[in-house]
Design an enzyme around this catalytic site. Structure first.
Site, PDB file in Angstrom:
ATOM      1  N   ASP A  45      -4.620  15.703  -7.568  1.00  0.00           N
ATOM      2  CA  ASP A  45      -2.939  16.762  -6.836  1.00  0.00           C
ATOM      3  C   ASP A  45      -1.522  15.836  -7.357  1.00  0.00           C
ATOM      4  OD1 ASP A  45      -2.164  18.455  -4.018  1.00  0.00           O
ATOM      5  OD2 ASP A  45      -1.055  16.853  -4.468  1.00  0.00           O
ATOM      6  N   ASN A  97      10.144  20.263  -6.411  1.00  0.00           N
ATOM      7  CA  ASN A  97      10.901  21.624  -6.175  1.00  0.00           C
ATOM      8  C   ASN A  97      11.628  21.517  -5.713  1.00  0.00           C
ATOM      9  OD1 ASN A  97       8.685  23.436  -7.364  1.00  0.00           O
ATOM     10  ND2 ASN A  97       7.420  23.672  -5.389  1.00  0.00           N
ATOM     11  N   GLU A 140      -0.190  22.833  -6.977  1.00  0.00           N
ATOM     12  CA  GLU A 140      -0.559  21.534  -7.928  1.00  0.00           C
ATOM     13  C   GLU A 140      -1.432  20.603  -7.442  1.00  0.00           C
ATOM     14  OE1 GLU A 140       1.137  19.408  -3.288  1.00  0.00           O
ATOM     15  OE2 GLU A 140       1.429  22.105  -4.613  1.00  0.00           O
TER      16      GLU A 140
END
Length: 298
Positions: free
Chosen positions: A170, A178, A209
């Protein structure tokens, strides 16, 4: 194209092979249909099967049916049956058994090559449809459904006593990336990490992700070492952002295959280990252990 021919007559096999090889086709010929089916099972590069209806020990119709089941399992395959007795019943039985085409035996050169051109068009289209159905559009990795399908196939081959390792990864602080740099930079980060991960094993993007890797034949220690190398490679990545390079890091959870395991169980334990990595500082590798599993599932 890679073409298989199955017929009880070696003369027929030689005639058809002589028509195909000068055109650049790779040809494997069989008189034994059981051997032919085993070869087809183990050779995904075969695009066309040409089989007589009069073969043994597996009949031509049974061979067609078995080949069609293979074609439905994520591989392009065009099946042509041939018979010296062309009639409506033979044609109907062949098509009902999964054949795509029917040709008289022995086939003429012009007709055979025309049918193979049709086979090439169709298998190329099938290959593209399979790719679109199995591929994550952002990264080019396997999508979630395709990843689980490939992982289950690997588990079947591994059996109870083989080795296999799963890794879940991850991207750390992805929401911050973002929020601070925009979704374009977030997408670039996902693509950069995917490029590192996609070189070995069965690799998929499970969503957002999060990535998954299955390494058949690898022990837990080998999986840990592999995840450790990926962690360092991710740390070296830089993604271009509006305010300068963006650094990346990943957390990893690793689990190993055990007797009577399922793919879902294997990945669940890797997920628990990943959660531990995320909650104890991120940018680290944690392996699933019995005490950790009990603590997180209690």
């Amino acid at each position: 194209m890679h073409i298989m021919i199955v017929d009880s007559s070696r003369v027929v096999l030689k005639i058809i092979t002589a028509l195909l090889e000068p055109r650049g086709h790779a040809v494997n010929a069989f008189t034994d249909s059981e051997e032919a089916l085993a070869f087809l099972n183990n050779t995904p590069s075969v695009r066309v099967l040409i089989t007589s209806l009069e073969v043994r020990p597996i009949s031509g119709l049974e061979l067609c049916w078995s080949a069609r089941l293979l074609a439905e399992a994520r591989r392009p395959l065009y099946v042509i049956t041939m018979s010296s007795a062309r009639n409506a019943r033979n044609l109907a039985e062949a098509l009902d058994s999964g054949a795509d085409d029917f040709i008289e035996k022995p086939p003429g050169a012009e007709e055979l090559h025309a049918r193979l051109r049709a086979a090439e068009r169709l298998t190329t289209m099938q290959e593209e449809l399979i790719r679109l159905a199995e591929t994550d559009p952002l990264t080019g990795l396997l999508n979630r459904r395709a990843f689980f399908g490939r992982a289950r196939d690997a588990a079947d081959r591994t059996g109870n006593h083989g080795q296999m390792t799963a890794i879940l990864a991850d991207i750390d602080h992805f929401k911050r990336i973002n929020d601070e740099h925009g979704h374009d930079v977030g997408d670039a980060a996902i693509q950069a990490v995917a490029k590192l991960f996609g070189a070995e094993g069965i690799v998929g993007r499970l969503g957002g992700e999060e990535f998954a890797i299955v390494l058949p034949g690898r022990s837990l220690e080998e999986g840990e070492a592999f995840a450790g190398r990926l962690r360092l490679l991710v740390r070296d990545l830089r993604v271009r952002g509006a305010r300068g390079p963006v650094r990346l890091a990943c957390s990893f959870g690793v689990s190993a295959w055990s007797e009577s395991e399922t793919v879902e169980g294997l990945l669940k334990r890797a997920d628990i280990a990943l959660y531990e990595a995320k909650t104890t500082g991120r940018d680290r590798v944690v392996s699933a252990a019995t005490d950790l599993i009990l603590a997180r599932t209690a």
